[in-house]
Design a protein around this motif. Structure first.
Motif, PDB file in Angstrom:
ATOM      1  N   HIS A  50       0.843  -1.211  -0.033  1.00 49.87           N
ATOM      2  CA  HIS A  50       0.091   0.074  -0.198  1.00 49.87           C
ATOM      3  C   HIS A  50       0.985   1.212  -0.142  1.00 49.87           C
ATOM      4  O   HIS A  50       0.636   2.089   0.984  1.00 49.87           O
ATOM      5  N   ASP A  51       1.744   1.285  -1.044  1.00 48.99           N
ATOM      6  CA  ASP A  51       2.554   2.652  -1.342  1.00 48.99           C
ATOM      7  C   ASP A  51       1.820   3.836  -0.979  1.00 48.99           C
ATOM      8  O   ASP A  51       2.396   4.810  -0.656  1.00 48.99           O
ATOM      9  N   GLU A  52       0.602   3.827  -1.691  1.00 49.18           N
ATOM     10  CA  GLU A  52      -0.428   5.034  -1.392  1.00 49.18           C
ATOM     11  C   GLU A  52      -0.321   5.775  -0.098  1.00 49.18           C
ATOM     12  O   GLU A  52      -0.957   6.829  -0.048  1.00 49.18           O
ATOM     13  N   ARG A  53      -0.319   4.722   0.813  1.00 44.23           N
ATOM     14  CA  ARG A  53      -0.557   5.356   2.204  1.00 44.23           C
ATOM     15  C   ARG A  53       0.566   6.108   2.756  1.00 44.23           C
ATOM     16  O   ARG A  53       0.632   6.543   3.899  1.00 44.23           O
ATOM     17  N   PHE A  54       1.752   5.904   2.338  1.00 41.30           N
ATOM     18  CA  PHE A  54       2.824   6.568   2.742  1.00 41.30           C
ATOM     19  C   PHE A  54       3.562   7.483   1.936  1.00 41.30           C
ATOM     20  O   PHE A  54       3.547   7.487   0.604  1.00 41.30           O
ATOM     21  N   ARG A  55       4.703   8.167   2.432  1.00 38.44           N
ATOM     22  CA  ARG A  55       5.748   9.176   1.658  1.00 38.44           C
ATOM     23  C   ARG A  55       7.100   8.730   2.179  1.00 38.44           C
ATOM     24  O   ARG A  55       7.006   8.455   3.564  1.00 38.44           O
ATOM     25  N   ALA A  56       7.850   8.708   1.510  1.00 37.26           N
ATOM     26  CA  ALA A  56       9.272   8.416   1.816  1.00 37.26           C
ATOM     27  C   ALA A  56      10.160   9.829   2.124  1.00 37.26           C
ATOM     28  O   ALA A  56      10.920   9.765   3.162  1.00 37.26           O
ATOM     29  N   ARG A  57       9.754  10.887   1.577  1.00 34.45           N
ATOM     30  CA  ARG A  57      10.519  11.960   1.754  1.00 34.45           C
ATOM     31  C   ARG A  57      10.450  12.570   3.367  1.00 34.45           C
ATOM     32  O   ARG A  57      11.524  12.855   3.927  1.00 34.45           O
ATOM     33  N   GLU A  58       9.260  12.280   3.875  1.00 35.09           N
ATOM     34  CA  GLU A  58       9.293  12.914   5.333  1.00 35.09           C
ATOM     35  C   GLU A  58      10.043  11.905   6.148  1.00 35.09           C
ATOM     36  O   GLU A  58      10.720  12.296   7.025  1.00 35.09           O
ATOM     37  N   ALA A  59       9.919  10.697   5.871  1.00 36.57           N
ATOM     38  CA  ALA A  59      10.582   9.701   6.468  1.00 36.57           C
ATOM     39  C   ALA A  59      12.185   9.906   6.658  1.00 36.57           C
ATOM     40  O   ALA A  59      12.711   9.413   7.558  1.00 36.57           O
ATOM     41  N   PHE A  60      12.505  10.237   5.537  1.00 35.31           N
ATOM     42  CA  PHE A  60      13.923  10.121   5.307  1.00 35.31           C
ATOM     43  C   PHE A  60      14.579  11.700   5.158  1.00 35.31           C
ATOM     44  O   PHE A  60      15.788  11.700   4.667  1.00 35.31           O
ATOM     45  N   ALA A  61      13.731  12.632   5.417  1.00 37.32           N
ATOM     46  CA  ALA A  61      14.237  14.000   5.184  1.00 37.32           C
ATOM     47  C   ALA A  61      15.517  14.214   5.719  1.00 37.32           C
ATOM     48  O   ALA A  61      16.442  15.195   5.122  1.00 37.32           O
TER      49      ALA A  61
END
Length: 444
Positions: A50-61
């Motif tokens: 369910h990639d649509e539920r998440f973002r990577a940018r904020e997680a790895f900012a």
């Protein structure tokens, strides 16, 4: 030395214990950030599917200073899909086949530096060898001669990746000395890569790049997708630095763990050496050999199970959902752990036992059960390259003869690249059992 106790990671073992208690969701708060640890294969599947539920940018900012703002690691949505599609040809199987000689040569060069009869830190040696190999694969042999210089240039950045993202963000906010050193390092490495990109822009697309040989950089510079889109200079620079920093740091650590595990389990080392003798003799692997090195690949896979490159990974929740009776809310930082999954007795029989045979009997696992390279749309693009490099370099080590483990690592250190600390010290033996340093082999 047989079946010695495994090195542990304290943060990782805390997650293993929580999973063993039956906890599928563990909540913590770090300042204003809500951390939600999702444990177990079902939790991993909930993230990967369910990639649509998440973002990577904020997680790895917080990692932007290392990887750059356009790195595929920090990308989401259409930008991520486009960049990933343009990078994929550079790490396609046919391209990887063309890098085998480079990988073998880098390993042999490192092993040739060992003084005969002496002990040496195999983790440090192979970390340097992987760095040389990575730079040759990216830029070609000439620039790879500056591998040690570039490694020194990168180290302040790599020092930051060893910290939790939340701690790293504190360094950024406070502009600590470590952060300032990393910022200066980023300027220097940017300038180096920019020079290579500018030089490549002045050349036409090279035939070797199109045919699957030669360094990666021309393919990144001149590659186009079906819509005619290519990577701009910043995108190329960020992908190249991500490959250098993440690639050699994680692969070098994995090679250190492989050496440690085979030193601690001589019976597996003997079986692996016999496979190398039978398939290769003294020569380095060629592409057709890889399918016949099934035990070596199983050893690499088992080492990645016990010591995955990243202990944890994360996603930033943008769409709330329920998991196992718990509500995950927008703004939650979801964290999942390959380390905890791989050591879960409900997933793997006798999970703390080093047993490459489990991958001979059952060579494939579901993505949510075996995730050393992550999973879903953000699964590491370099996984095939890393698996091949580890297999090739292990074959070159074993071709040098038996070795013993003089000093095992004490613990597993780090989050983004779990490394053996303080190192893996080994000594080679000759046929009579005496210490014998490696010598140059025919075909190396």
């Amino acid at each position: 030395m047989e079946d010695i106790a495994l090195c542990r990671s304290r943060p990782g073992d805390w997650l293993v214990r929580r999973a063993a208690r039956g906890d599928s969701v563990v909540r913590l708060r770090l300042g204003r950030q809500r951390l939600v640890y999702l444990l177990g294969p079902e939790a991993n599947a909930a993230v990967f599917r369910h990639d649509e539920r998440f973002r990577a940018r904020e997680a790895f900012a917080a990692l932007e200073i290392v990887d750059g703002p356009t790195s595929v690691v920090l990308s989401d949505g259409a930008d991520h899909a486009r960049r990933r599609g343009l990078i994929r040809p550079a790490v396609a199987p046919r391209r990887i086949d063309g890098y085998l000689q480079t990988m073998g040569e880098a390993a042999d060069e490192g092993l040739d530096e060992v003084v005969p009869g002496s002990s040496y830190d195999a983790y440090a040696l192979f970390r340097r060898a992987v760095r040389r190999s990575t730079l040759r694969v990216l830029f070609g042999a000439e620039l790879a001669r500056r591998a040690d210089e570039i490694g020194t240039m990168l180290q302040p950045l790599l020092d930051l990746t060893d910290k939790l993202p939340q701690v790293l963000d504190w360094h950024r906010r406070l502009r600590t000395p470590a952060w300032r050193r990393a910022a200066s390092a980023r300027v220097a490495i940017d300038a180096f890569v920019n020079d290579q990109i500018a030089s490549q822009r002045e050349r036409p697309s090279e035939t070797g790049a199109a045919q699957g040989s030669g360094p990666m950089l021309p393919l990144l510079v001149h590659g186009r997708d079906g819509a005619g889109s290519g990577l701009d200079d910043q995108e190329i620079r960020d992908q190249a630095i991500t490959m250098i920093a993440a690639g050699y740091e994680t692969t070098g650590a994995a090679m250190g763990w492989i050496v440690y595990l085979l030193g601690a389990h001589p019976h597996w080392q003997r079986r692996a050496r016999e496979e190398v003798r039978t398939v290769l003799g003294a020569r380095a692997p060629a592409p057709p050999d890889l399918e016949h090195l099934s035990l070596l690949r199983a050893i690499v896979t088992e080492a990645l199970r016990l010591y995955p490159p990243a202990m944890i990974s994360a996603r930033y929740t943008v769409e709330g959902f329920d998991h196992d009776g718990h509500r995950i809310r927008p703004g939650d930082l979801v964290i999942f752990s390959a380390y905890a999954t791989h050591r879960d007795a409900r997933v793997y029989d006798d999970p703390l036992r080093f047993d490459p045979g489990r991958w001979v009997d059952q060579p494939r696992r579901r993505p949510e059960e075996f995730l050393p390279f992550g999973g879903g749309k953000h699964r590491c693009l370099g996984s095939g390259l890393a698996m091949t490099e580890l297999t090739v370099m292990l074959s070159r080590l074993l071709a040098r003869g038996e070795y013993i483990l003089d000093r095992p690592p004490v613990r597993a250190r780090g989050f983004a690249a779990m490394a053996p600390e303080p190192g893996v010290v080994i000594t080679h033996r000759d046929e009579s059992g005496r210490a014998a340093g490696p010598t140059r082999l025919a075909g190396a």
